[in-house]
Motif scaffolding. Structure first.
Motif, mmCIF file in Angstrom:
data_model
loop_
_atom_site.group_PDB
_atom_site.id
_atom_site.type_symbol
_atom_site.label_atom_id
_atom_site.label_comp_id
_atom_site.label_asym_id
_atom_site.label_seq_id
_atom_site.Cartn_x
_atom_site.Cartn_y
_atom_site.Cartn_z
ATOM 1 N N ARG A 157 -45.026 -22.972 -30.225
ATOM 2 C CA ARG A 157 -46.385 -21.899 -29.683
ATOM 3 C C ARG A 157 -45.746 -21.835 -27.661
ATOM 4 N N PRO A 158 -46.302 -20.679 -27.523
ATOM 5 C CA PRO A 158 -45.649 -20.266 -26.116
ATOM 6 C C PRO A 158 -46.964 -20.388 -25.077
ATOM 7 N N ASN A 159 -47.328 -22.188 -24.873
ATOM 8 C CA ASN A 159 -47.954 -22.426 -23.800
ATOM 9 C C ASN A 159 -47.069 -23.088 -23.393
ATOM 10 N N GLN A 160 -45.806 -23.232 -23.986
ATOM 11 C CA GLN A 160 -44.874 -23.936 -22.442
ATOM 12 C C GLN A 160 -43.416 -22.805 -23.183
ATOM 13 N N SER A 161 -42.379 -23.147 -22.074
ATOM 14 C CA SER A 161 -41.501 -22.908 -21.717
ATOM 15 C C SER A 161 -40.423 -23.478 -22.409
ATOM 16 N N LEU A 162 -39.353 -22.924 -23.559
ATOM 17 C CA LEU A 162 -38.604 -24.161 -24.309
ATOM 18 C C LEU A 162 -37.452 -24.944 -23.131
ATOM 19 N N SER A 163 -37.496 -23.854 -22.239
ATOM 20 C CA SER A 163 -35.957 -25.227 -21.784
ATOM 21 C C SER A 163 -37.520 -26.312 -21.114
ATOM 22 N N ASP A 164 -38.132 -26.253 -20.787
ATOM 23 C CA ASP A 164 -39.420 -27.486 -20.654
ATOM 24 C C ASP A 164 -39.151 -28.500 -21.372
ATOM 25 N N LEU A 165 -39.675 -27.472 -22.572
ATOM 26 C CA LEU A 165 -40.063 -28.335 -24.299
ATOM 27 C C LEU A 165 -38.325 -29.586 -24.114
ATOM 28 N N ARG A 221 -36.112 -30.100 -22.065
ATOM 29 C CA ARG A 221 -36.169 -31.484 -20.770
ATOM 30 C C ARG A 221 -36.848 -32.260 -20.896
ATOM 31 N N LEU A 222 -38.049 -32.272 -21.904
ATOM 32 C CA LEU A 222 -39.069 -33.579 -22.488
ATOM 33 C C LEU A 222 -38.193 -34.301 -23.428
ATOM 34 N N VAL A 223 -37.635 -33.754 -24.879
ATOM 35 C CA VAL A 223 -36.917 -33.569 -26.205
ATOM 36 C C VAL A 223 -36.529 -35.402 -25.143
ATOM 37 N N LYS A 224 -35.521 -34.673 -25.180
ATOM 38 C CA LYS A 224 -34.458 -34.776 -24.139
ATOM 39 C C LYS A 224 -34.106 -36.521 -23.182
ATOM 40 N N GLY A 225 -34.996 -36.012 -21.996
ATOM 41 C CA GLY A 225 -35.144 -37.069 -21.256
ATOM 42 C C GLY A 225 -36.297 -37.786 -22.188
ATOM 43 N N GLU A 226 -37.324 -38.025 -22.047
ATOM 44 C CA GLU A 226 -38.343 -39.001 -23.289
ATOM 45 C C GLU A 226 -37.052 -39.857 -24.671
ATOM 46 N N SER A 227 -36.556 -38.344 -24.345
ATOM 47 C CA SER A 227 -35.903 -39.800 -26.212
ATOM 48 C C SER A 227 -35.080 -40.452 -25.622
ATOM 49 N N SER A 228 -34.389 -40.013 -24.724
ATOM 50 C CA SER A 228 -32.717 -40.932 -23.853
ATOM 51 C C SER A 228 -33.581 -41.925 -23.157
ATOM 52 N N GLU A 229 -34.723 -41.936 -22.670
ATOM 53 C CA GLU A 229 -35.176 -43.656 -21.774
ATOM 54 C C GLU A 229 -35.987 -43.838 -23.523
ATOM 55 N N TRP A 230 -36.227 -43.822 -24.664
ATOM 56 C CA TRP A 230 -36.803 -44.531 -25.316
ATOM 57 C C TRP A 230 -35.537 -45.405 -25.937
ATOM 58 N N ILE A 231 -34.540 -44.514 -26.017
ATOM 59 C CA ILE A 231 -33.539 -44.894 -26.759
ATOM 60 C C ILE A 231 -32.667 -46.063 -25.699
ATOM 61 N N ASN A 232 -32.945 -45.989 -24.230
ATOM 62 C CA ASN A 232 -32.391 -47.131 -24.087
ATOM 63 C C ASN A 232 -33.132 -47.960 -23.465
ATOM 64 N N LEU A 233 -34.609 -47.613 -23.539
ATOM 65 C CA LEU A 233 -35.749 -48.939 -24.076
ATOM 66 C C LEU A 233 -35.070 -49.881 -24.500
ATOM 67 N N LYS A 234 -35.300 -49.367 -26.164
ATOM 68 C CA LYS A 234 -35.265 -50.256 -27.402
ATOM 69 C C LYS A 234 -33.862 -50.650 -27.166
ATOM 70 N N GLN A 235 -32.562 -50.572 -26.677
ATOM 71 C CA GLN A 235 -31.485 -50.468 -26.869
ATOM 72 C C GLN A 235 -30.478 -50.977 -27.295
ATOM 73 N N PHE A 236 -30.994 -49.541 -28.510
ATOM 74 C CA PHE A 236 -29.855 -49.264 -29.466
ATOM 75 C C PHE A 236 -28.448 -48.942 -29.151
ATOM 76 N N THR A 237 -28.232 -48.667 -27.996
ATOM 77 C CA THR A 237 -26.886 -48.807 -27.378
ATOM 78 C C THR A 237 -26.187 -49.582 -27.052
ATOM 79 N N PRO A 238 -24.747 -49.921 -27.272
ATOM 80 C CA PRO A 238 -24.612 -50.744 -25.627
ATOM 81 C C PRO A 238 -24.278 -50.664 -24.730
ATOM 82 N N ALA A 239 -24.428 -48.951 -24.415
ATOM 83 C CA ALA A 239 -23.707 -48.505 -23.493
ATOM 84 C C ALA A 239 -25.393 -47.461 -23.246
#
Length: 153
Positions: A63-71, A73-91
């Motif tokens: 949907r053109p309510n936001q730029s693809l780059s903003d979306l 950035r949110l997908v990558k940033g929020e999912s990284s934060e979530w993965i790290n919070l859950k400690q799914f990876t050793p590093a």
């Protein structure tokens, strides 16, 4: 946005930093659901999502309510934060810089959906880098080899 009518279908491809095989089968479905939530909470419609240990494909109605780059950035940033919070990876988990984004007409939605959902089968025949270069060439995207996703070192 009244009187705005769109039909935009985007497939995005993103890689784990250094192309490390960190996305484990034990938690990848949870990751898919989490990313689907991010996409849908911003007004877009997830059509298909799947990952391999070192990369992820998402295919969605945009949907053109936001730029693809903003979306992304949110997908990558929020999912990284979530993965790290859950400690799914050793590093610390990070996505590699950048992503690929490719648009499709409605007539290709089923084919692209099947492609995304059948990643495991597809990668028995073709590596991620071969796949990614094929996307870039098929869509006529000029690229610099210095900045293309690389084989793990």
């Amino acid at each position: 946005m009244s009187n705005t009518y769109t039909q935009i279908h985007i497939q995005c491809v993103m890689a784990v930093k250094y192309r490390q095989s960190l996305i484990a089968p034990e938690w990848k479905e949870q990751l898919h659901k989490y990313i689907t939530g991010i996409v849908q909470n911003h007004g877009h419609k997830m059509i298909a999502i799947n990952s391999m240990p070192d990369h992820l494909h998402l295919f969605f109605g945009f949907r053109p309510n936001q730029s693809l780059s903003d979306l992304m950035r949110l997908v990558k940033g929020e999912s990284s934060e979530w993965i790290n919070l859950k400690q799914f990876t050793p590093a610390t988990f990070r996505w590699q810089e950048g992503y690929g984004a490719f648009s499709y007409p409605k007539s290709h939605v089923q084919r692209v959906t099947n492609y995304v959902l059948n990643q495991e089968e597809h990668h028995r025949k073709q590596t991620f880098l071969e796949e990614y270069r094929q996307f870039l060439e098929q869509f006529g995207v000029e690229y610099d080899d210095r900045y293309i996703f690389r084989e793990p070192e």
